[in-house]
Scaffold this active site. Structure first.
Site, mmCIF file in Angstrom:
data_model
loop_
_atom_site.group_PDB
_atom_site.id
_atom_site.type_symbol
_atom_site.label_atom_id
_atom_site.label_comp_id
_atom_site.label_asym_id
_atom_site.label_seq_id
_atom_site.Cartn_x
_atom_site.Cartn_y
_atom_site.Cartn_z
ATOM 1 N N PRO A 161 -25.202 -56.892 -56.952
ATOM 2 C CG PRO A 161 -24.296 -55.083 -55.867
ATOM 3 C CD PRO A 161 -25.642 -55.583 -56.856
ATOM 4 C CD GLU A 162 -28.057 -62.701 -56.515
ATOM 5 O OE1 GLU A 162 -27.999 -63.824 -56.081
ATOM 6 O OE2 GLU A 162 -28.772 -62.113 -57.441
ATOM 7 N NE ARG B 219 -30.562 -49.084 -60.419
ATOM 8 C CZ ARG B 219 -30.453 -49.872 -61.266
ATOM 9 N NH1 ARG B 219 -31.270 -50.869 -61.220
ATOM 10 N NH2 ARG B 219 -29.479 -49.761 -62.063
ATOM 11 N NE ARG C 108 -40.387 -70.052 -44.042
ATOM 12 C CZ ARG C 108 -39.536 -69.045 -43.745
ATOM 13 N NH1 ARG C 108 -38.851 -69.134 -42.766
ATOM 14 N NH2 ARG C 108 -39.711 -68.169 -44.446
ATOM 15 C CG HIS D 108 -25.181 -42.110 -60.146
ATOM 16 N ND1 HIS D 108 -26.235 -41.113 -59.524
ATOM 17 C CD2 HIS D 108 -25.489 -42.433 -61.198
ATOM 18 C CE1 HIS D 108 -27.049 -41.059 -60.309
ATOM 19 N NE2 HIS D 108 -26.875 -41.584 -61.438
#
Length: 271
Positions: free
Chosen positions: A2-3, A110, A152, A91
């Site tokens: 899931p993004e 997870r 950076r 789950h």
DNA sequence: CTTTAGGCCTGACGGC
DNA sequence: TGCCGTCAGGCCTAAA
């Protein structure tokens, strides 16, 4: 995983099914998530009327007249709308029972996800406080990335996956966007030019937008709210294709570990 | 300030 | 067939 597109897909699927509905109860079958689900959460939600289901970054925010809830799908989580007769799966950790007889199940093998109450004061949750802009908002553009990246030295891929810089971009979409923009993932963020950041910002928006339209990417775990999978997997150009030929130039794609994460790229098309 | 590494957790997969 | 090491990775935390 899931993004942003997967979370947004879930939100779009669920919001019309949830908004205006009344919560009968929240059933906590296993509250051992990223953080334990607070014991007091279920009782607080009994009888609550759901106002909205919103998204900020990869978080879902459920608001009700009895307080809000912050949800994160971690890396293997999904939410599924079903009825009491739908077979339970291993789950399925949380079940939100609605008074109309339907339910929403939080499934997360997870257990990296979370389900936490929002502050009752209406103040933003601490987890949301430092987040960067939404990539599909106007505040996100090449100039912004250029400014934030100066001095950076870390890799540009790590930079655009930093949720303080811009939210919602995980390993899949960072990999894809960098390929589309023609930028090697290992380049120091501070050495990427303004023009390249203009391209990169545009590619991030393009790839996220396209993924949302196709219902997200299903690799293993992610499912949409109706149990079907997302279709963007077939549009992936580099992610998971290391060793296979580049679709633009046929050079074998390489794989490098950047910031502890697999990073596929084309040594010819990406500089 | 930035950057890096470790930890959480389960399932899939390859090697033996 | 089964056991074991490795990988997957979002994101927090601690340490460099």
């Amino acid at each position: 995983m899931p993004e942003l597109p997967e979370v947004e897909t879930t939100r779009r699927g669920l919001s019309p099914l949830l908004e205006g509905q009344t919560i009968e109860r929240l059933e906590v079958r296993d509250g051992r998530l990223r953080w334990p689900v607070p014991e007091a959460l279920p009782e607080r939600l009994v009888g609550a009327r759901i106002a909205t289901l919103e998204r900020r970054a990869k978080y879902l925010l459920l608001t009700t007249d009895r307080g809000g809830v912050l949800l994160h799908l971690g890396m293997s989580g999904s939410l599924r709308h079903c009825t009491a007769t739908t077979p339970l799966r291993t789950h399925d950790h949380l079940i939100l029972h609605l008074t109309n007889g339907s339910q929403v199940r939080f499934h997360d093998p997870r257990r990296f996800g979370c389900c936490l109450p929002l502050p009752e004061t209406g103040a933003p949750h601490p987890l949301l406080a430092a987040l960067g802009p939404e990539p599909l908002d106007t505040a996100f553009d090449g100039d912004y990335l250029f400014q934030r990246s100066r001095r950076r030295r870390g890799p540009v891929k790590t930079f655009i996956m930093d949720q303080d810089i811009v939210v919602g971009v995980g390993n899949i979409y960072a990999t894809e966007a960098l390929f589309l923009a023609g930028i090697r993932p290992g380049r120091a963020a501070g050495r990427v030019t303004r023009a390249e950041y203009e391209r990169l910002a545009e590619c991030v928006r393009t790839v996220l937008g396209a993924a949302i339209e196709q219902g997200g990417t299903t690799l293993r775990d992610f499912l949409r709210e109706d149990g079907t999978h997302g279709y963007f997997r077939q549009s992936l150009r580099v992610y998971g294709r290391a060793g296979e030929p580049c679709l633009q130039c046929a050079t074998p794609l390489r794989n490098r570990r950047i910031g502890q994460r697999a990073s596929a790229y084309c040594p010819t098309c990406q500089r």
